[in-house]
Design a protein around this motif. Structure first.
Motif, PDB file in Angstrom:
ATOM      1  N   VAL A  97       0.867  -1.179   0.000  1.00  0.00           N
ATOM      2  CA  VAL A  97       0.000   0.000   0.000  1.00  0.00           C
ATOM      3  C   VAL A  97       0.902   1.227   0.000  1.00  0.00           C
ATOM      4  CG1 VAL A  97      -1.616   1.374   1.373  1.00  0.00           C
ATOM      5  CG2 VAL A  97      -1.952  -1.102   1.140  1.00  0.00           C
ATOM      6  N   TYR A  98       0.646   2.150  -0.922  1.00  0.00           N
ATOM      7  CA  TYR A  98       1.404   3.411  -0.936  1.00  0.00           C
ATOM      8  C   TYR A  98       0.456   4.562  -0.619  1.00  0.00           C
ATOM      9  CZ  TYR A  98       4.423   7.263  -2.071  1.00  0.00           C
ATOM     10  OH  TYR A  98       5.158   8.412  -1.972  1.00  0.00           O
ATOM     11  N   ILE A  99       0.757   5.274   0.471  1.00  0.00           N
ATOM     12  CA  ILE A  99      -0.027   6.446   0.856  1.00  0.00           C
ATOM     13  C   ILE A  99       0.876   7.663   0.700  1.00  0.00           C
ATOM     14  CG2 ILE A  99      -1.254   7.590   2.740  1.00  0.00           C
ATOM     15  CD1 ILE A  99      -2.015   4.851   3.785  1.00  0.00           C
ATOM     16  N   GLY A 100       0.636   8.416  -0.369  1.00  0.00           N
ATOM     17  CA  GLY A 100       1.481   9.561  -0.699  1.00  0.00           C
ATOM     18  C   GLY A 100       1.123  10.791   0.103  1.00  0.00           C
ATOM     19  N   GLY A 101       1.864  11.861  -0.141  1.00  0.00           N
ATOM     20  CA  GLY A 101       1.576  13.136   0.498  1.00  0.00           C
ATOM     21  C   GLY A 101       0.540  13.905  -0.302  1.00  0.00           C
ATOM     22  N   ALA A 102       0.544  15.213  -0.155  1.00  0.00           N
ATOM     23  CA  ALA A 102      -0.422  16.046  -0.877  1.00  0.00           C
ATOM     24  C   ALA A 102      -0.021  16.148  -2.342  1.00  0.00           C
ATOM     25  CB  ALA A 102      -0.485  17.431  -0.251  1.00  0.00           C
ATOM     26  N   VAL A 138       1.334  -3.371  -6.047  1.00  0.00           N
ATOM     27  CA  VAL A 138       0.869  -2.186  -5.337  1.00  0.00           C
ATOM     28  C   VAL A 138      -0.651  -2.184  -5.452  1.00  0.00           C
ATOM     29  CG1 VAL A 138       0.919   0.336  -5.183  1.00  0.00           C
ATOM     30  CG2 VAL A 138       3.009  -0.923  -5.778  1.00  0.00           C
ATOM     31  N   VAL A 139      -1.318  -2.612  -4.389  1.00  0.00           N
ATOM     32  CA  VAL A 139      -2.768  -2.825  -4.433  1.00  0.00           C
ATOM     33  C   VAL A 139      -3.556  -1.570  -4.060  1.00  0.00           C
ATOM     34  CG1 VAL A 139      -2.580  -5.292  -3.991  1.00  0.00           C
ATOM     35  CG2 VAL A 139      -2.764  -3.707  -2.057  1.00  0.00           C
ATOM     36  N   TYR A 140      -2.834  -0.544  -3.585  1.00  0.00           N
ATOM     37  CA  TYR A 140      -3.503   0.729  -3.276  1.00  0.00           C
ATOM     38  C   TYR A 140      -2.459   1.833  -3.365  1.00  0.00           C
ATOM     39  CZ  TYR A 140      -6.545   4.131  -0.943  1.00  0.00           C
ATOM     40  OH  TYR A 140      -7.326   5.224  -0.656  1.00  0.00           O
ATOM     41  N   ASP A 141      -2.807   2.900  -4.079  1.00  0.00           N
ATOM     42  CA  ASP A 141      -1.882   4.011  -4.300  1.00  0.00           C
ATOM     43  C   ASP A 141      -2.707   5.296  -4.339  1.00  0.00           C
ATOM     44  OD1 ASP A 141      -0.162   5.949  -5.254  1.00  0.00           O
ATOM     45  OD2 ASP A 141       0.457   4.860  -7.040  1.00  0.00           O
ATOM     46  N   GLN A 142      -2.585   6.123  -3.301  1.00  0.00           N
ATOM     47  CA  GLN A 142      -3.426   7.315  -3.220  1.00  0.00           C
ATOM     48  C   GLN A 142      -2.681   8.464  -2.548  1.00  0.00           C
ATOM     49  OE1 GLN A 142      -5.705   9.418  -4.418  1.00  0.00           O
ATOM     50  NE2 GLN A 142      -7.086   7.648  -4.420  1.00  0.00           N
ATOM     51  N   TRP A 143      -2.967   9.696  -3.020  1.00  0.00           N
ATOM     52  CA  TRP A 143      -2.448  10.896  -2.365  1.00  0.00           C
ATOM     53  C   TRP A 143      -3.238  11.158  -1.083  1.00  0.00           C
ATOM     54  CZ3 TRP A 143       1.949  12.159  -4.499  1.00  0.00           C
ATOM     55  CH2 TRP A 143       2.148  12.007  -5.875  1.00  0.00           C
TER      56      TRP A 143
END
Length: 351
Positions: free
Chosen positions: A169-174, A202-207
């Motif tokens: 899971v990738y949780i990005g910044g703004a 990568v099953v989830y990638d969101q800002w």
């Protein structure tokens, strides 16, 4: 004859009144020298520091360290914080410019909107330094930061060592912060090969909108729901978002079971590393950044030559850049890095 004499007397009286009035208008010599001294230009450099937010621990540190660094160098600083509002940041920057600062240092809330600030400053003959975050599509005079692509690389390498195969899971910044894009680029420069090989998904990638931790919590909840809680690793853009990702994991009984990466070396993250609920953080020695930025800003104000061979493209120009090296921190080297530097005390970290 009498009327003529009266007119003559009145004339003399008027002349005397005019002479006295003129004498009263003349400045006292001491007062005149004092006023001229006050109006003379000061040799002291004044820096305007326009900050996006003070909501997170690290930015409070930046403010205090930058202020001390500037004052230690004999200059002055005027600091304004925009509370995560790009319109307010533009207004505050205009205020600093109108106050007659010598150079503007900016931590942009919105990398695109801040270009207007650079234009306004340049029209007033004021140079602009991008501090830690790069302003896009503007003629920035200098960018001082850490190597943000390297931050992402360090995160991805640390997690890949722990989880060479699995669901990420990738949780990005703004999305509005160019640094968030640079970090993501660094993360995927490490992950792209195992992704192509089918080893990592990568099953989830969101800002994370506005860098708000509560939005990172929502993202993590969505990631867990979409994958029926079956994930193997989390890379979060900073420690605040990592902390909220952990909160969502705790709610489904996965606390300490899923490796998590963050950055900024916040106290809470250091404590989580000791406890085993966060795998690593990326330490960016802010004291070094603040001192470097203060010194370079004063040099710019004095029109001194700045020697840097690094450049970062911001969509408009190749911006002269000074990029510092970040440090990966885990349980093994925590004492030798953030504690040894005095960034956090041992008592606070291990309490």
């Amino acid at each position: 004859m009498v009327h003529w004499k009266k007119r003559l007397n009145i004339g003399w009286i008027l002349i005397i009144v005019l002479i006295l009035a003129a004498a009263c208008e003349e400045k006292n010599p001491v007062e005149q020298v004092h006023q001229e001294k006050e109006e003379a230009p000061s040799d002291v450099v004044t820096i305007g520091f326009s900050m996006d937010t003070l909501e997170e621990e690290r930015w409070v540190r930046d403010r205090d360290l930058f202020k001390k660094a500037v004052e230690d160098l004999g200059a002055e600083v005027d600091i304004m914080e925009a509370r995560g509002n790009d319109a307010l940041q533009v207004l505050q920057a205009e205020t600093l410019i109108n106050q007659g600062i010598d150079v503007l240092v900016i931590v942009p809330y919105n990398a695109e909107a801040a270009a207007a600030i650079v234009q306004k400053a340049h029209r007033a003959g004021i140079k602009v330094v991008s501090y830690d975050r790069l302003v896009k599509n503007a003629d920035i005079d200098l960018y001082v930061s850490f190597d943000n692509e390297r931050v992402g690389e360090l995160q991805a390498k640390a997690i890949k060592e722990r989880v060479p195969k699995g669901k990420y899971v990738y949780i990005g910044g703004a999305d509005t912060d160019y640094n968030a894009h640079l970090m993501k680029k660094g993360v995927f420069s490490v992950l792209n090969s195992p992704i192509d090989n089918g080893e990592i998904q990568v099953v989830y990638d969101q800002w994370t909108d506005n860098w708000l931790p509560e939005n990172a919590y929502i993202n993590m909840k969505e990631a867990l729901k979409a994958n029926h809680n079956h994930i193997d690793a989390v890379i979060a853009a900073n420690d605040a978002t990592a902390g909220m990702a952990l909160k969502a994991l705790e709610e489904v009984g996965l606390e300490g079971k899923i490796p998590i990466a963050g950055q900024d070396a916040e106290l809470a993250a250091a404590q989580r590393i000791v406890q085993g609920t966060q795998t690593m953080t990326v330490y960016k020695p802010i004291n070094t950044l603040a001192r470097e930025a203060a010194s370079l800003a004063i040099a710019l104000a004095k029109n001194e030559y700045i020697d840097t061979d690094k450049k970062i493209n911001n969509g408009k120009i190749e911006v002269p850049s000074v990029l510092l090296e970040p440090i990966a921190v885990n349980r093994d080297n925590l004492d030798r890095t953030i504690i040894a530097d005095g960034f956090h005390s041992r008592e606070d970290v291990y309490k």
